[in-house]
Design a protein around this motif. Structure first.
Motif, short mmCIF file in Angstrom:
data_model
loop_
_atom_site.label_atom_id
_atom_site.label_comp_id
_atom_site.label_asym_id
_atom_site.label_seq_id
_atom_site.Cartn_x
_atom_site.Cartn_y
_atom_site.Cartn_z
N LEU A 128 0.76 -1.15 0.08
CA LEU A 128 0.07 0.03 -0.10
C LEU A 128 0.89 1.41 0.03
O LEU A 128 2.12 1.03 0.29
N GLN A 129 0.14 2.38 -0.27
CA GLN A 129 0.88 3.53 -0.30
C GLN A 129 0.65 4.23 0.92
O GLN A 129 -0.53 4.63 1.49
N GLY A 130 1.67 4.48 1.83
CA GLY A 130 1.78 5.07 3.12
C GLY A 130 1.99 6.58 3.07
O GLY A 130 2.90 6.88 2.68
N PRO A 131 1.00 7.36 3.61
CA PRO A 131 1.43 8.91 3.77
C PRO A 131 2.59 9.15 4.90
O PRO A 131 2.78 8.51 5.61
N ARG A 132 3.30 10.22 4.59
CA ARG A 132 4.44 10.39 5.22
C ARG A 132 4.05 11.87 5.74
O ARG A 132 3.54 12.81 5.16
N ARG A 133 4.00 11.76 7.41
CA ARG A 133 3.53 13.11 7.99
C ARG A 133 4.76 13.76 8.64
O ARG A 133 4.75 14.93 8.81
N ILE A 134 6.05 13.11 8.44
CA ILE A 134 7.11 13.97 9.24
C ILE A 134 8.27 13.69 8.24
O ILE A 134 8.55 12.45 7.67
N SER A 135 8.76 14.58 7.79
CA SER A 135 10.27 14.44 6.92
C SER A 135 11.13 15.82 7.22
O SER A 135 10.83 16.75 7.54
N CYS A 136 12.70 15.28 7.16
CA CYS A 136 13.48 16.29 7.55
C CYS A 136 13.48 17.18 6.37
O CYS A 136 13.90 18.46 6.63
N ASN A 137 13.13 16.86 5.23
CA ASN A 137 13.21 17.72 4.00
C ASN A 137 11.82 18.53 3.50
O ASN A 137 11.82 18.93 2.38
N GLY A 138 10.98 18.21 4.00
CA GLY A 138 9.53 18.57 3.71
C GLY A 138 8.81 17.71 2.82
O GLY A 138 7.70 18.10 2.20
N ASP A 139 9.57 16.66 2.12
CA ASP A 139 8.94 15.80 1.15
C ASP A 139 7.96 14.99 1.69
O ASP A 139 8.06 14.24 2.74
N ARG A 140 6.39 14.97 1.49
CA ARG A 140 5.62 14.31 2.10
C ARG A 140 5.07 13.35 0.98
O ARG A 140 3.67 12.85 1.11
N THR A 141 5.86 13.07 0.00
CA THR A 141 5.20 11.83 -0.84
C THR A 141 4.90 10.46 -0.51
O THR A 141 6.02 10.11 0.54
N PRO A 142 3.89 9.95 -0.36
CA PRO A 142 3.64 8.64 0.00
C PRO A 142 4.68 7.50 -0.51
O PRO A 142 5.45 7.82 -1.54
N ALA A 143 5.18 6.61 0.44
CA ALA A 143 5.92 5.65 0.13
C ALA A 143 5.45 4.19 0.20
O ALA A 143 4.56 4.01 0.86
N GLU A 144 5.73 3.38 -0.59
CA GLU A 144 5.35 1.93 -0.58
C GLU A 144 5.71 1.43 0.59
O GLU A 144 6.76 1.04 1.18
N GLU A 145 4.76 0.68 1.35
CA GLU A 145 4.73 0.08 2.61
C GLU A 145 4.25 -1.30 2.35
O GLU A 145 3.67 -1.64 1.35
N VAL A 146 4.57 -2.10 3.14
CA VAL A 146 4.09 -3.50 3.29
C VAL A 146 3.59 -3.94 4.56
O VAL A 146 4.11 -3.77 5.57
N LEU A 147 2.72 -4.78 4.35
CA LEU A 147 1.90 -5.38 5.64
C LEU A 147 2.15 -6.91 5.28
O LEU A 147 1.93 -7.62 4.35
N ALA A 148 3.05 -7.43 6.36
CA ALA A 148 3.34 -8.93 6.43
C ALA A 148 2.52 -9.59 7.28
O ALA A 148 2.36 -9.31 8.38
N ILE A 149 1.74 -10.82 6.80
CA ILE A 149 0.95 -11.47 7.51
C ILE A 149 0.93 -12.84 7.35
O ILE A 149 1.46 -13.45 6.52
N ARG A 150 1.07 -13.25 8.78
CA ARG A 150 0.84 -14.74 8.98
C ARG A 150 -0.43 -15.29 9.86
O ARG A 150 -0.80 -14.67 10.61
N ASN A 151 -0.86 -16.22 9.56
CA ASN A 151 -1.78 -17.07 10.38
C ASN A 151 -3.18 -16.43 10.60
O ASN A 151 -3.56 -16.52 11.92
N LEU A 152 -3.40 -15.65 9.48
CA LEU A 152 -4.61 -14.70 9.79
C LEU A 152 -5.32 -14.76 8.62
O LEU A 152 -4.88 -14.84 7.40
N SER A 153 -6.50 -15.52 8.71
CA SER A 153 -7.44 -15.54 7.41
C SER A 153 -8.32 -14.72 6.98
O SER A 153 -8.53 -13.68 7.86
#
Length: 153
Positions: A128-153
């Motif tokens: 998913l694309q995760g929003p960025r709220r904190i940045s040292c250079n002001g860049d708030r571009t969303p970054a690709e994030e991952v949810l890693a899931i085990r044993n959950l239906s």
């Protein structure tokens, strides 16, 4: 209560410590800060919970316990606490949770080595694309994030 105050008044609710272990977040600039002074409505909801602050491998998990873990992201800045969080700790966390028979969800930035690590350990991955709220250079571009899931239906 001190942590609550720091969380409500610090920049974007950030929690970070310097190499000396001291809280290291600038004050946020807020017009109004809504403090709670009464937490009684949460007593029943948290009555069966146990809050602790120990190394993850010392947690006494029951087989059916649900675990959500949000280890420091695999990015250049990982100095949230004294000593930082090195790659070996990232691997140790992922391996330890992969051995848990109950449901597990981890979140992290979807860097190539994070994706490789979680896939190798048999996690199901959701991107998913995760929003960025904190940045040292002001860049708030969303970054690709991952949810890693085990044993959950």
């Amino acid at each position: 209560m001190l942590f609550y105050y720091l969380n409500r008044t610090g920049y974007n609710g950030l929690c970070r410590f310097n190499q000396s272990g001291e809280f290291n977040v600038p004050f946020g600039s807020y017009k109004n800060i809504n403090y709670r002074s009464d937490f009684l409505e949460y007593v029943e909801a948290f009555s069966g919970w146990r809050f602790t602050n120990v190394p993850f491998e010392k947690l006494a998990l029951l087989p059916e316990d649900f675990v959500y873990a949000d280890p420091p992201y695999d990015v250049e800045f990982r100095q949230y606490s004294k000593g930082g969080f090195i790659w070996e700790q990232q691997e140790k966390t992922a391996h330890w949770l992969a051995s848990h028979p109950g449901p597990v969800v981890l979140s992290n930035q979807a860097t190539p080595r994070i994706v490789k690590l979680y896939r190798k350990l048999g996690y199901s991955l959701k991107f998913l694309q995760g929003p960025r709220r904190i940045s040292c250079n002001g860049d708030r571009t969303p970054a690709e994030e991952v949810l890693a899931i085990r044993n959950l239906s």
